[in-house]
Design an enzyme around this catalytic site. Structure first.
Site, short mmCIF file in Angstrom:
data_model
loop_
_atom_site.label_atom_id
_atom_site.label_comp_id
_atom_site.label_asym_id
_atom_site.label_seq_id
_atom_site.Cartn_x
_atom_site.Cartn_y
_atom_site.Cartn_z
N GLN A 1 57.67 65.52 119.34
CA GLN A 1 58.35 65.70 118.06
C GLN A 1 59.24 66.95 118.08
O GLN A 1 59.38 67.65 117.08
CB GLN A 1 57.32 65.79 116.92
CG GLN A 1 56.80 64.44 116.48
CD GLN A 1 57.91 63.53 115.95
OE1 GLN A 1 58.85 63.99 115.30
NE2 GLN A 1 57.80 62.24 116.22
N SER A 2 59.87 67.22 119.21
CA SER A 2 60.67 68.43 119.36
C SER A 2 61.89 68.47 118.44
O SER A 2 62.74 67.58 118.48
CB SER A 2 61.15 68.52 120.82
OG SER A 2 62.12 69.53 120.95
N ASN A 3 61.95 69.52 117.63
CA ASN A 3 63.14 69.74 116.80
C ASN A 3 64.30 70.22 117.66
O ASN A 3 65.46 69.95 117.37
CB ASN A 3 62.85 70.79 115.72
CG ASN A 3 61.69 70.39 114.84
OD1 ASN A 3 61.75 69.36 114.17
ND2 ASN A 3 60.63 71.17 114.84
#
Ligand SMILES: *Cc1c(COP(=O)(O)O)cnc(C)c1O
Length: 329
Positions: free
Chosen positions: A75-77
């Site tokens: 879920q890397s921004n």
């Protein structure tokens, strides 16, 4: 003081808003809380990586890159903002994500795909090794890949937050407000490193407290200090960074990175219900939950003004739906 920054692209909306949080402040009955809205940097739902990428990707373009490769959690921004920047710049992009493919494409992962990034799951391998192979393969095929390290927390990327401190201090002068303390979520440390260096360069005297998301206190403080010092060299500045100005709190690591617990549920729930402000499950929810707990423990003075630096991440919320209901349990 006027600094000469290296080349910089324009990828986001700046300055980001600076807003008071009167209802949250009243609810907590402690210091006066404000928020710096870096969740509103404008790049495909925004976030703090946009500021770093403005510097980092200027280097990529100058080197003639045709492809960006970076890495992060599922879920890397950071990966999502990199994918968006690549699209905007007309570059192709690969994001290497930790672990196996999930059951459903939600949150940032969905956005990575919509933004046209090639998505590679590292599965049981180290992300760094997978990314290094992809770089080598592209280069061997005559391409010009450019590798962006985790969180774009290079000394060059951190300059985005030197500029952010300059931006904040201009807003403070305009609004006639000063903050005794800035509180933010710290992980790969480039954000806090830039703010600490910016504070030194532009004369911000307040304290800057990083809530560590995933590292022990000493590790986090060492990382911040190292990046800040190297970033100063990039600016050809001979300022020294006092280690006492580098402060991290690692008391809220909970059950680990990206594991949602009571701290995060309170940290997300209260600002949502009192200010209509969305935080995220991994970083800002943990940092705000920690701040709320520190206020409850009487760690801050009554008249203190605290700025919460909102680094973004709400795009991940839908991927954590099961962990976030009910919000204040
Ligand atoms: C990456 C990130 C952080 C941490 O910033 P670092 O510069 O890596 O310390 C905080 N909040 C959000 C939402 C992020 O995506």
């Amino acid at each position: 003081m006027t600094l000469s920054y290296p080349e910089r692209l324009s990828l986001g909306h700046f300055p980001t808003p600076l807003e008071p949080m009167p209802r949250l402040s009243a609810e907590l009955g402690g210091p006066e809380l404000w928020v710096k809205r870096d969740d509103q940097t404008g790049l495909a739902t925004g976030g703090n990586k946009t500021r770093k990428l403005e510097f980092q990707l200027a280097e990529a373009i100058a080197e003639g890159a045709d492809h960006l490769i970076t890495l992060g959690g599922p879920q890397s921004n950071h990966c999502r903002q990199t994918a968006a920047a690549a699209a905007k710049l007309g570059l192709s992009c690969t994001v290497v994500l930790r672990g196996p493919p999930p059951d459903a494409w939600r949150g940032n992962l969905l956005l990575d795909a919509l933004l046209g990034a090639e998505i590679v799951f590292a599965c049981s391998r180290e992300r760094e090794a997978v990314a290094a192979e992809l770089v080598a393969a592209r280069r061997a095929a005559g391409g010009r890949p450019y590798m962006i390290p985790l969180g774009a927390s290079t000394p060059l990327g951190a300059l985005g937050f030197v500029a952010a401190m300059e931006e904040l201090l201009a807003q403070c002068r305009e609004r006639n407000v000063t903050f005794d303390r800035i509180v933010l979520a710290s992980s790969s440390a480039g954000t806090q490193a830039g703010l600490v260096l910016g504070a030194r360069l532009f004369g911000y005297d307040g304290r800057i407290l990083g809530i560590s998301i995933d590292a022990e206190r000493r590790d986090m403080e060492d990382r911040i200090l190292a990046i800040a010092r190297e970033a100063a060299q990039l600016l050809r500045s001979d300022v020294t960074i006092d280690p006492a100005r580098v402060e991290a709190n690692a008391d809220y690591l909970g059950r680990g990175y990206s594991v949602v617990g009571a701290t995060e549920r309170v940290g997300i729930g209260l600002p949502a219900r009192t200010e209509g402000l969305l935080l995220d499950p991994v970083y800002t929810g943990r940092a705000m939950g920690s701040l709320i707990d520190l206020i409850a423990k009487g760690q801050f003075d009554e008249g203190e003004k605290i700025l919460f630096w909102h680094t973004g991440g709400a795009a991940a919320l839908s991927a954590f739906a099961g962990d976030l209901t009910p919000l204040d349990s």
